[in-house]
Design a protein around this motif. Structure first.
Motif, mmCIF file in Angstrom:
data_model
loop_
_atom_site.group_PDB
_atom_site.id
_atom_site.type_symbol
_atom_site.label_atom_id
_atom_site.label_comp_id
_atom_site.label_asym_id
_atom_site.label_seq_id
_atom_site.Cartn_x
_atom_site.Cartn_y
_atom_site.Cartn_z
ATOM 1 N N LYS A 93 0.836 -1.205 0.000
ATOM 2 C CA LYS A 93 0.000 0.000 0.000
ATOM 3 C C LYS A 93 0.874 1.260 0.000
ATOM 4 O O LYS A 93 0.616 2.215 -0.744
ATOM 5 C CB LYS A 93 -0.916 -0.005 1.223
ATOM 6 C CG LYS A 93 -1.817 1.220 1.353
ATOM 7 C CD LYS A 93 -2.706 1.092 2.586
ATOM 8 C CE LYS A 93 -3.507 2.366 2.831
ATOM 9 N NZ LYS A 93 -4.471 2.615 1.747
ATOM 10 N N SER A 94 1.922 1.258 0.832
ATOM 11 C CA SER A 94 2.811 2.408 0.927
ATOM 12 C C SER A 94 3.511 2.684 -0.401
ATOM 13 O O SER A 94 3.676 3.847 -0.802
ATOM 14 C CB SER A 94 3.850 2.175 2.023
ATOM 15 O OG SER A 94 4.842 3.182 2.017
ATOM 16 N N LEU A 95 3.902 1.622 -1.098
ATOM 17 C CA LEU A 95 4.636 1.778 -2.355
ATOM 18 C C LEU A 95 3.712 2.146 -3.512
ATOM 19 O O LEU A 95 4.003 3.059 -4.287
ATOM 20 C CB LEU A 95 5.386 0.485 -2.689
ATOM 21 C CG LEU A 95 6.484 0.050 -1.716
ATOM 22 C CD1 LEU A 95 7.030 -1.315 -2.120
ATOM 23 C CD2 LEU A 95 7.613 1.075 -1.684
ATOM 24 N N SER A 96 2.609 1.426 -3.624
ATOM 25 C CA SER A 96 1.753 1.577 -4.810
ATOM 26 C C SER A 96 0.945 2.865 -4.812
ATOM 27 O O SER A 96 0.580 3.365 -5.880
ATOM 28 C CB SER A 96 0.809 0.375 -4.922
ATOM 29 O OG SER A 96 -0.047 0.285 -3.794
ATOM 30 N N GLU A 97 0.658 3.428 -3.639
ATOM 31 C CA GLU A 97 -0.164 4.632 -3.571
ATOM 32 C C GLU A 97 0.655 5.918 -3.476
ATOM 33 O O GLU A 97 0.098 7.001 -3.350
ATOM 34 C CB GLU A 97 -1.122 4.532 -2.377
ATOM 35 C CG GLU A 97 -2.122 3.381 -2.505
ATOM 36 C CD GLU A 97 -3.106 3.322 -1.356
ATOM 37 O OE1 GLU A 97 -3.028 4.199 -0.468
ATOM 38 O OE2 GLU A 97 -3.943 2.401 -1.341
ATOM 39 N N ASP A 98 1.958 5.786 -3.567
ATOM 40 C CA ASP A 98 2.854 6.942 -3.489
ATOM 41 C C ASP A 98 3.094 7.483 -4.904
ATOM 42 O O ASP A 98 3.867 6.907 -5.677
ATOM 43 C CB ASP A 98 4.173 6.524 -2.835
ATOM 44 C CG ASP A 98 5.098 7.697 -2.549
ATOM 45 O OD1 ASP A 98 4.977 8.723 -3.249
ATOM 46 O OD2 ASP A 98 5.936 7.579 -1.644
ATOM 47 N N ASP A 99 2.445 8.587 -5.254
ATOM 48 C CA ASP A 99 2.566 9.151 -6.598
ATOM 49 C C ASP A 99 4.003 9.566 -6.923
ATOM 50 O O ASP A 99 4.472 9.377 -8.048
ATOM 51 C CB ASP A 99 1.640 10.359 -6.762
ATOM 52 C CG ASP A 99 0.175 9.959 -6.830
ATOM 53 O OD1 ASP A 99 -0.104 8.787 -7.163
ATOM 54 O OD2 ASP A 99 -0.696 10.811 -6.549
ATOM 55 N N ALA A 100 4.675 10.145 -5.953
ATOM 56 C CA ALA A 100 6.052 10.594 -6.186
ATOM 57 C C ALA A 100 6.959 9.411 -6.466
ATOM 58 O O ALA A 100 7.836 9.475 -7.351
ATOM 59 C CB ALA A 100 6.557 11.384 -4.980
ATOM 60 N N PHE A 101 6.767 8.320 -5.731
ATOM 61 C CA PHE A 101 7.596 7.133 -5.953
ATOM 62 C C PHE A 101 7.286 6.504 -7.313
ATOM 63 O O PHE A 101 8.192 6.043 -8.015
ATOM 64 C CB PHE A 101 7.363 6.115 -4.835
ATOM 65 C CG PHE A 101 8.211 4.882 -4.950
ATOM 66 C CD1 PHE A 101 9.592 4.966 -4.964
ATOM 67 C CD2 PHE A 101 7.621 3.628 -5.053
ATOM 68 C CE1 PHE A 101 10.380 3.826 -5.070
ATOM 69 C CE2 PHE A 101 8.393 2.486 -5.153
ATOM 70 C CZ PHE A 101 9.779 2.585 -5.168
ATOM 71 N N LEU A 102 6.023 6.501 -7.693
ATOM 72 C CA LEU A 102 5.649 5.955 -8.998
ATOM 73 C C LEU A 102 6.281 6.774 -10.121
ATOM 74 O O LEU A 102 6.742 6.216 -11.126
ATOM 75 C CB LEU A 102 4.124 5.946 -9.143
ATOM 76 C CG LEU A 102 3.563 5.213 -10.365
ATOM 77 C CD1 LEU A 102 4.020 3.769 -10.402
ATOM 78 C CD2 LEU A 102 2.042 5.277 -10.355
ATOM 79 N N GLU A 103 6.329 8.074 -9.942
ATOM 80 C CA GLU A 103 6.985 8.930 -10.943
ATOM 81 C C GLU A 103 8.481 8.650 -10.996
ATOM 82 O O GLU A 103 9.090 8.654 -12.082
ATOM 83 C CB GLU A 103 6.727 10.401 -10.618
ATOM 84 C CG GLU A 103 7.468 11.391 -11.508
ATOM 85 C CD GLU A 103 7.187 11.200 -12.987
ATOM 86 O OE1 GLU A 103 8.108 11.449 -13.801
ATOM 87 O OE2 GLU A 103 6.056 10.798 -13.352
ATOM 88 N N THR A 104 9.086 8.383 -9.840
ATOM 89 C CA THR A 104 10.508 8.012 -9.809
ATOM 90 C C THR A 104 10.747 6.756 -10.628
ATOM 91 O O THR A 104 11.695 6.676 -11.429
ATOM 92 C CB THR A 104 10.978 7.790 -8.360
ATOM 93 O OG1 THR A 104 10.900 9.013 -7.634
ATOM 94 C CG2 THR A 104 12.414 7.281 -8.318
ATOM 95 N N ILE A 105 9.886 5.751 -10.447
ATOM 96 C CA ILE A 105 10.015 4.499 -11.202
ATOM 97 C C ILE A 105 9.888 4.764 -12.697
ATOM 98 O O ILE A 105 10.698 4.279 -13.502
ATOM 99 C CB ILE A 105 8.952 3.486 -10.741
ATOM 100 C CG1 ILE A 105 9.224 3.050 -9.304
ATOM 101 C CG2 ILE A 105 8.939 2.270 -11.668
ATOM 102 C CD1 ILE A 105 8.177 2.098 -8.748
#
Length: 406
Positions: free
Chosen positions: A80-92
């Motif tokens: 949940k912490s990883l998948s719902e983090d927009d900033a982290f998704l943009e990093t990926i």
């Protein structure tokens, strides 16, 4: 207050200011991501926040951070912490679309794990700036991943990556009707649907993960496809009907079901799609030998046959024409496998193909006995074929005995 353990202290070094210390900490924590993943959840997931930042660190550190995240992302709270983090998704997304990114395949694996979360369906609507080296027209995260898979699956886009695990992302996202429709819709009248990008990777010798994910993606997309998709055509997209999909999907689904020495008659061969009529090495690597992949392919084929068998006469005629050679393929597969689940799916496919083709009256072709008659027909054909082979063997033995007597 108890003192932190040595392992907890090691976790705290993930955000140390010294690069070498961060590298040593990340490297030594990789084994614990499998044996003690809970150590990364203390202090309100602070280690997870550190690992997200380390993905942007130097390559050796980023590699270890991604490995840890891949291993622990099965935990619901961490997922949940990883998948719902927009900033982290943009990093990926920023890193995976970089043609020089050394950790691109690890990022693909992490995305495959994150796609287990429904929140990742927002990739379909997440707008991003176009990446010119990838595709000047792909402006959503999903379209960029599709373009990346198409361009990079053989290492042509990034020499350090194959992007095979992106197929698992597409397979998980295909269960959403909007994304299913997107995968099965042509961007322009002259462009095939995005799903067709995966089709060349369905048969051997493609790696097993890629074959399995491709078959799952086709199955999930067809399963989630609305029964009444939109019928409008715009300047940028055009709806692909089920009847248009059949000639696109059927050859790719039948190919891994065909053995190199399949004894088709000339008439049966003529009914196969043209690209399957004269398969031979190196074009044909043989029938799919993995039961798990075989089941996924057959389930996808069953959905193609069912969804393509409409009530209108024109649709039924199209299904008979395109599926004409499928019966011979399924018959030989039924003869050549022992797995009961596989044989059961084969029989379900045959049931669909034989609709309206029974010798009995049309009134009872769909009753409970109809399926039994179709299965018995296949069994009878197999028994007759086995008896013929046994007779040939007996004749051969008799010839040997005659030679010995004389």
């Amino acid at each position: 207050m108890s003192r932190p353990t040595e392992l907890e202290e090691l976790v705290e070094f993930l955000h140390h200011g010294n690069t070498q210390i961060r590298q040593i900490a990340a490297e030594n924590l990789v084994p614990y991501s499998k044996t003690q993943p809970s150590i990364f959840k203390h202090d309100q997931l602070t280690p997870i926040k550190d690992l997200k930042l380390l993905v942007k660190d130097y390559a050796p550190i980023a590699k270890n951070a991604l490995t840890i995240l891949i291993n622990i992302s099965t935990d619901p709270e961490i997922l949940k912490s990883l998948s719902e983090d927009d900033a982290f998704l943009e990093t990926i997304m920023a890193r995976i679309t970089n043609p020089k990114e050394p950790t691109a395949d690890l990022l693909s694996m992490l995305l495959a794990n994150l796609s287990k979360s429904d929140s990742l369906s927002r990739l379909h609507t997440l707008h991003r700036r176009a990446v010119p080296s990838l595709s000047p027209t792909a402006t959503t995260a999903l379209d960029q991943l599709l373009a990346l898979f198409n361009a990079g699956v053989h290492g042509k886009y990034n020499p350090s990556a194959t992007f095979h695990y992106l197929a698992y992302v597409f397979a998980d996202l295909a269960k959403f009707p909007l994304i299913s429709t997107h995968l099965l819709t042509s961007p322009t009248p002259s462009t095939p649907p995005p799903l067709t990008l995966l089709l060349p990777h369905l048969p051997p010798p493609s790696p097993r993960p890629l074959r399995l994910a491709t078959a799952s993606c086709i199955r999930n997309a067809l399963l989630a496809l609305p029964s009444s998709p939109p019928t409008t055509t715009t300047k940028t997209t055009t709806t692909t009907t089920l009847q248009q999909l059949i000639p696109l999907l059927l050859p790719s689904l039948l190919r891994p079901l065909i053995a190199p020495d399949a004894p088709f008659t000339d008439a049966e061969t003529a009914l196969l799609p043209p690209e399957l009529q004269y398969l031979g090495p190196p074009e044909h690597a043989g029938r799919e030998g993995d039961v798990g992949v075989l089941k996924e392919v057959l389930e996808a084929l069953w959905l193609v046959l069912v969804r393509g068998s409409g009530e209108e006469e024109e649709e039924e005629e199209g299904m008979r024409k395109e599926g004409g050679g499928a019966y011979a393929v399924l018959r030989e597969l039924h003869l050549g496998v022992d797995d009961e689940e596989v044989r059961g799916i084969v029989e379900r496919c045959v049931d669909v193909l034989m609709m309206g083709k029974d010798d009995d009256d049309d009134d009872d072709k769909m009753d409970e006995g109809g399926g039994g008659r179709r299965r018995r027909r296949m069994v009878v054909e197999e028994q007759e074929k086995e008896e013929e082979e046994e007779e040939e063997e007996d004749d051969s033995e008799d010839e040997k005995k005659i030679v010995e007597v004389f």
